[in-house]
Design a protein around this motif. Sequence first.
Motif, mmCIF file in Angstrom:
data_model
loop_
_atom_site.group_PDB
_atom_site.id
_atom_site.type_symbol
_atom_site.label_atom_id
_atom_site.label_comp_id
_atom_site.label_asym_id
_atom_site.label_seq_id
_atom_site.Cartn_x
_atom_site.Cartn_y
_atom_site.Cartn_z
ATOM 1 N N MET A 15 0.829 -1.193 0.000
ATOM 2 C CA MET A 15 0.000 0.000 0.000
ATOM 3 C C MET A 15 0.870 1.253 0.000
ATOM 4 S SD MET A 15 -2.819 1.350 2.723
ATOM 5 C CE MET A 15 -1.517 2.133 3.670
ATOM 6 N N ILE A 16 0.410 2.267 -0.700
ATOM 7 C CA ILE A 16 1.095 3.554 -0.711
ATOM 8 C C ILE A 16 0.523 4.405 0.413
ATOM 9 C CG2 ILE A 16 1.490 5.658 -2.060
ATOM 10 C CD1 ILE A 16 1.106 3.823 -4.568
ATOM 11 N N PHE A 17 1.398 4.974 1.227
ATOM 12 C CA PHE A 17 0.954 5.767 2.378
ATOM 13 C C PHE A 17 1.817 7.013 2.508
ATOM 14 C CE2 PHE A 17 1.535 6.979 6.818
ATOM 15 C CZ PHE A 17 0.221 7.148 7.233
ATOM 16 N N ARG A 18 1.166 8.158 2.636
ATOM 17 C CA ARG A 18 1.871 9.402 2.890
ATOM 18 C C ARG A 18 1.125 10.187 3.971
ATOM 19 N NH1 ARG A 18 4.659 6.837 0.162
ATOM 20 N NH2 ARG A 18 5.905 7.401 -1.675
ATOM 21 N N GLN A 19 1.876 10.651 4.953
ATOM 22 C CA GLN A 19 1.339 11.532 5.988
ATOM 23 C C GLN A 19 1.832 12.943 5.691
ATOM 24 O OE1 GLN A 19 3.008 11.324 10.001
ATOM 25 N NE2 GLN A 19 0.941 11.275 10.860
ATOM 26 N N LEU A 20 0.913 13.852 5.444
ATOM 27 C CA LEU A 20 1.239 15.218 5.058
ATOM 28 C C LEU A 20 0.833 16.169 6.181
ATOM 29 C CD1 LEU A 20 -0.218 14.906 1.440
ATOM 30 C CD2 LEU A 20 2.133 14.442 2.192
ATOM 31 N N PHE A 21 1.454 17.348 6.214
ATOM 32 C CA PHE A 21 1.249 18.237 7.358
ATOM 33 C C PHE A 21 1.076 19.680 6.893
ATOM 34 C CE2 PHE A 21 2.945 20.553 11.200
ATOM 35 C CZ PHE A 21 1.958 20.143 12.083
ATOM 36 N N ASP A 22 0.054 20.341 7.442
ATOM 37 C CA ASP A 22 -0.161 21.762 7.200
ATOM 38 C C ASP A 22 0.296 22.531 8.431
ATOM 39 O OD1 ASP A 22 -1.400 24.050 5.673
ATOM 40 O OD2 ASP A 22 -2.577 24.142 7.522
ATOM 41 N N HIS A 23 1.406 23.257 8.303
ATOM 42 C CA HIS A 23 2.018 23.909 9.454
ATOM 43 C C HIS A 23 1.140 25.018 10.034
ATOM 44 C CE1 HIS A 23 5.995 21.951 9.249
ATOM 45 N NE2 HIS A 23 5.736 21.872 7.961
ATOM 46 N N ALA A 24 0.357 25.688 9.202
ATOM 47 C CA ALA A 24 -0.446 26.809 9.691
ATOM 48 C C ALA A 24 -1.530 26.356 10.660
ATOM 49 C CB ALA A 24 -1.076 27.552 8.516
ATOM 50 N N THR A 25 -2.034 25.130 10.475
ATOM 51 C CA THR A 25 -3.150 24.657 11.306
ATOM 52 C C THR A 25 -2.825 23.367 12.049
ATOM 53 O OG1 THR A 25 -4.132 23.438 9.450
ATOM 54 C CG2 THR A 25 -4.822 25.725 9.750
ATOM 55 N N TRP A 26 -1.594 22.904 11.955
ATOM 56 C CA TRP A 26 -1.162 21.681 12.654
ATOM 57 C C TRP A 26 -2.002 20.476 12.246
ATOM 58 C CZ3 TRP A 26 3.099 22.712 15.727
ATOM 59 C CH2 TRP A 26 3.293 24.040 16.106
ATOM 60 N N THR A 27 -2.405 20.455 10.989
ATOM 61 C CA THR A 27 -3.308 19.415 10.506
ATOM 62 C C THR A 27 -2.555 18.334 9.747
ATOM 63 O OG1 THR A 27 -5.131 20.995 10.303
ATOM 64 C CG2 THR A 27 -5.311 18.956 9.025
ATOM 65 N N TYR A 28 -2.861 17.083 10.061
ATOM 66 C CA TYR A 28 -2.362 15.953 9.287
ATOM 67 C C TYR A 28 -3.376 15.581 8.212
ATOM 68 C CZ TYR A 28 1.474 14.771 12.502
ATOM 69 O OH TYR A 28 2.620 14.778 13.244
ATOM 70 N N THR A 29 -2.866 15.357 7.015
ATOM 71 C CA THR A 29 -3.651 14.813 5.905
ATOM 72 C C THR A 29 -3.019 13.494 5.506
ATOM 73 O OG1 THR A 29 -4.253 17.007 5.098
ATOM 74 C CG2 THR A 29 -4.386 15.199 3.519
ATOM 75 N N TYR A 30 -3.849 12.522 5.153
ATOM 76 C CA TYR A 30 -3.346 11.191 4.826
ATOM 77 C C TYR A 30 -3.737 10.800 3.408
ATOM 78 C CZ TYR A 30 -2.702 11.144 9.832
ATOM 79 O OH TYR A 30 -2.310 11.485 11.115
ATOM 80 N N LEU A 31 -2.747 10.370 2.657
ATOM 81 C CA LEU A 31 -2.949 9.858 1.297
ATOM 82 C C LEU A 31 -2.698 8.361 1.320
ATOM 83 C CD1 LEU A 31 -3.357 10.254 -1.774
ATOM 84 C CD2 LEU A 31 -0.884 10.682 -1.924
ATOM 85 N N LEU A 32 -3.699 7.592 0.906
ATOM 86 C CA LEU A 32 -3.615 6.136 0.876
ATOM 87 C C LEU A 32 -3.871 5.673 -0.544
ATOM 88 C CD1 LEU A 32 -5.922 5.468 3.958
ATOM 89 C CD2 LEU A 32 -3.465 5.834 3.984
ATOM 90 N N GLY A 33 -3.004 4.818 -1.064
ATOM 91 C CA GLY A 33 -3.162 4.374 -2.432
ATOM 92 C C GLY A 33 -2.956 2.880 -2.600
ATOM 93 N N ASP A 34 -3.671 2.309 -3.539
ATOM 94 C CA ASP A 34 -3.532 0.891 -3.867
ATOM 95 C C ASP A 34 -2.464 0.751 -4.960
ATOM 96 O OD1 ASP A 34 -4.603 -1.968 -3.855
ATOM 97 O OD2 ASP A 34 -4.836 -1.413 -5.960
ATOM 98 N N GLU A 35 -1.463 -0.080 -4.717
ATOM 99 C CA GLU A 35 -0.334 -0.192 -5.637
ATOM 100 C C GLU A 35 -0.717 -0.803 -6.980
ATOM 101 O OE1 GLU A 35 2.406 -2.363 -3.165
ATOM 102 O OE2 GLU A 35 3.548 -0.535 -2.723
ATOM 103 N N ASP A 36 -1.729 -1.656 -7.006
ATOM 104 C CA ASP A 36 -2.109 -2.325 -8.256
ATOM 105 C C ASP A 36 -3.026 -1.453 -9.119
ATOM 106 O OD1 ASP A 36 -0.613 -4.599 -7.589
ATOM 107 O OD2 ASP A 36 -2.283 -5.421 -6.422
ATOM 108 N N SER A 37 -4.131 -1.022 -8.556
ATOM 109 C CA SER A 37 -5.104 -0.246 -9.325
ATOM 110 C C SER A 37 -4.720 1.219 -9.437
ATOM 111 C CB SER A 37 -6.489 -0.353 -8.679
ATOM 112 O OG SER A 37 -6.502 0.339 -7.441
ATOM 113 N N ARG A 38 -3.877 1.697 -8.524
ATOM 114 C CA ARG A 38 -3.472 3.104 -8.406
ATOM 115 C C ARG A 38 -4.620 3.989 -7.943
ATOM 116 N NH1 ARG A 38 1.505 2.009 -7.809
ATOM 117 N NH2 ARG A 38 2.012 4.241 -7.980
#
Length: 238
Positions: free
Chosen positions: A1-24
Motif C-alpha cells: 500500500m502507498i501511504f503518505r502523511q502530510l502536514f499543514d504547518h499553519a493549522t497543525w493538521t495531518y492529511t493522509y494519502l492512501l493508495g492501492d499499488e495495483d489499481s493506483r
Amino acid sequence: MIFRQLFDHATWTYTYLLGDEDSREAVMIDPVVEQMPLYVRLLKELGLTLKYGIDTHVHADHVTGLGALRETFGALSIHGAGSSASGIDRFVKDGEEITFGNHALKAIATPGHTDDSFSYLLETDGRSMVFTGDTLLIRGSGRTDFQNGDAGAQYDSIFRKLLTLPDDTVVYPGHDYRGVHESRIAEEREFNPRLQVKTKEQYVELMGNLKLPNPKFMDVAVPANLTGGVTYTAEYQI
C-alpha cells in the motif's frame, strides 16, 4: 500500500494519502485547501487516481480541500452520516466500507468532538491503522465545547470503540502540536492523560473545564466546510 502523511504547518493538521499499488486508486483523508499544489504534484508523481476525499468531521480550524479535489480530480467527497454539510457526494454509516483498489476503510461513528465525527479503520498487510480525526489525539482528545460537541458521547466513542481495537493498532490523528506523528492504541490507553479517568462523569467534568480559546480560523472554516469547501473551489482548483 502507498501511504503518505502530510502536514499543514499553519493549522497543525495531518492529511493522509492512501493508495492501492495495483489499481493506483487512492483516497485522501482531511485535506487542507491551501495544500492543493502539493496534492496535485504528489498524485501526479505517484501515478495515482484520487477516488475519494474524506473529512473526519466538519472542521473548525482549516478549510477543507474536498471541493477543490472534486473539481480538479473528480474525487467524490465523503462525510459521516449525521453531517449537515452540503456539497457532499456520499455520507457513510457506521460500519460501512470505503473501497479503493484492493483496500477498504471501515467507517466508525465516533461522535463527541462534533456530532458528525467519524474515524476510519484500515487493516492491510498484517497491520491495523485508525485515522481518528479530532476524536482521539496523541496524548489528548478533541475539545467538545462547540459544533454540538458532547463529552459523554466522546467518552463512549473512545472507550467503547477506539480503545477496543487491537493494542498495536497505529493511531493517526487529525492534528498534533508536539511533533509526534503516530501512536498506538495501547500507548494512548496507558499514557494519554485525558483517558486516566475512572468514570464517564469524570471525563465530562475534565472536558468541561478546559477553557480553550476558539480556533483562530473558526469563523471562516466552519461556514466554508458546511458547503464541503465549495466556496473555496474556484480559487484553489488547479
